[in-house]
Design an enzyme around this catalytic site. Structure first.
Site, short mmCIF file in Angstrom:
data_model
loop_
_atom_site.label_atom_id
_atom_site.label_comp_id
_atom_site.label_asym_id
_atom_site.label_seq_id
_atom_site.Cartn_x
_atom_site.Cartn_y
_atom_site.Cartn_z
N ARG A 1 7.41 -7.65 2.38
CA ARG A 1 7.44 -6.19 2.37
C ARG A 1 8.76 -5.62 2.87
O ARG A 1 9.16 -4.53 2.45
CB ARG A 1 6.27 -5.64 3.20
CG ARG A 1 4.92 -5.93 2.56
CD ARG A 1 3.80 -5.16 3.21
NE ARG A 1 2.55 -5.40 2.52
CZ ARG A 1 1.39 -4.83 2.84
NH1 ARG A 1 1.35 -3.99 3.86
NH2 ARG A 1 0.29 -5.10 2.17
N ASP B 1 -3.30 9.66 9.47
CA ASP B 1 -2.88 8.27 9.32
C ASP B 1 -1.49 8.14 9.94
O ASP B 1 -0.77 9.14 10.08
CB ASP B 1 -2.83 7.88 7.84
CG ASP B 1 -2.91 6.36 7.65
OD1 ASP B 1 -4.03 5.85 7.43
OD2 ASP B 1 -1.87 5.69 7.74
#
Length: 268
Positions: free
Chosen positions: A37, A139
């Site tokens: 990632r 979030d």
């Protein structure tokens, strides 16, 4: 040019980074995930090693890059009407509130890309009538919150939505938008999203009757889990409901709640 290989020492630094910033424990099995990632960020900055990228984050000179790294390292997986018994209970609570003309506030504390929030909103829209209701989704990842605000999803991610609700609250894309589904503007306007790190003191978001904290605690160690649950419960009204993931438990985490159903608790 080949991507550099992440060393054990470099991986340990990123384990520490994500634990300190987000409270998340990355197991040794996540080493490939971290390198995969973050490799695009190394390419973006033309860096030759993960050590150089870590130093860039640690310098504090690029807060946007720190957020980009957090976005990439926090896993976000969700779908509509996930764990449907929670939404059956929410429907009953909403009907009771509507019968008493009592407003209802619901918080999705790890909303990811918004499917949980819009599921909550569909249930409340059906049950509450003209009685006021409010949904907040939060979030840590700014990236998924941007997607959540758009309310646009691939059709295959919407399979759990009952046909009647799909028809009332969603628009199927045509032409260039074929294969997508857009949550109706009326519903999108009833849901607010905000960036919140549960591993830090919470901003002034008010108090709630129901909180969804599902499939979050699996990423935290026992101490962090207890701190997060205490913060979240601080925003829940006495007698309010807390929903967690079916693979999670609050046993030994908090004595401020009592369990009333699988993965469902009420604040004492």
């Amino acid at each position: 040019m080949h991507d550099p290989v992440i060393t054990e020492r470099e991986f340990e630094r990123f384990q520490r980074f994500i634990h300190e910033t987000a409270g998340i424990r990355l197991s040794p099995a996540k080493k490939a995930l971290v390198s995969g990632r973050l490799s695009r960020r190394l390419r973006e900055h033309e860096l030759g090693s993960y050590e150089e990228y870590y130093r860039l984050l640690a310098s504090g000179e690029q807060p946007d890059e720190v957020q980009a790294a957090i976005d990439l390292l926090t896993t976000n997986e969700t779908y509509f009407f996930r764990e449907p018994r929670h939404f059956e209970l929410l429907g009953r609570l909403a009907a009771e509130a509507a019968a008493a003309a009592r407003p209802l506030r619901v918080w999705s504390a790890a909303s990811s890309s918004g499917e949980e929030c819009y599921t909550i909103a569909m249930v409340l829209a059906e049950a509450m009538g003209s009685t006021p209701w409010d949904v907040l989704g939060t979030d840590i990842s700014s990236r998924v919150l941007e997607r959540a605000r758009r309310g646009l999803y691939p059709l295959e991610r919407t399979e759990g939505i009952p046909p009647a609700l799909l028809k009332r609250h969603c628009l199927r894309g045509t032409g260039k938008a074929e294969g997508t589904l857009l949550v109706s503007r009326a519903l999108r306007e009833r849901v607010r999203f905000a960036q919140v790190n549960l591993n830090r003191p919470l901003p002034a978001i008010g108090r709630f009757d129901v909180v969804f904290l599902r499939n979050v605690m699996i990423y935290f160690d026992a101490e962090t889990k207890a701190q997060i649950v205490a913060r979240v419960l601080g925003q829940l009204e006495p007698g309010g409901h807390l929903m967690i993931g079916h693979s999670e438990t609050l046993h030994g985490v908090s004595d401020a709640v009592r369990q009333v159903a699988p993965s469902t608790y009420v604040k004492r």
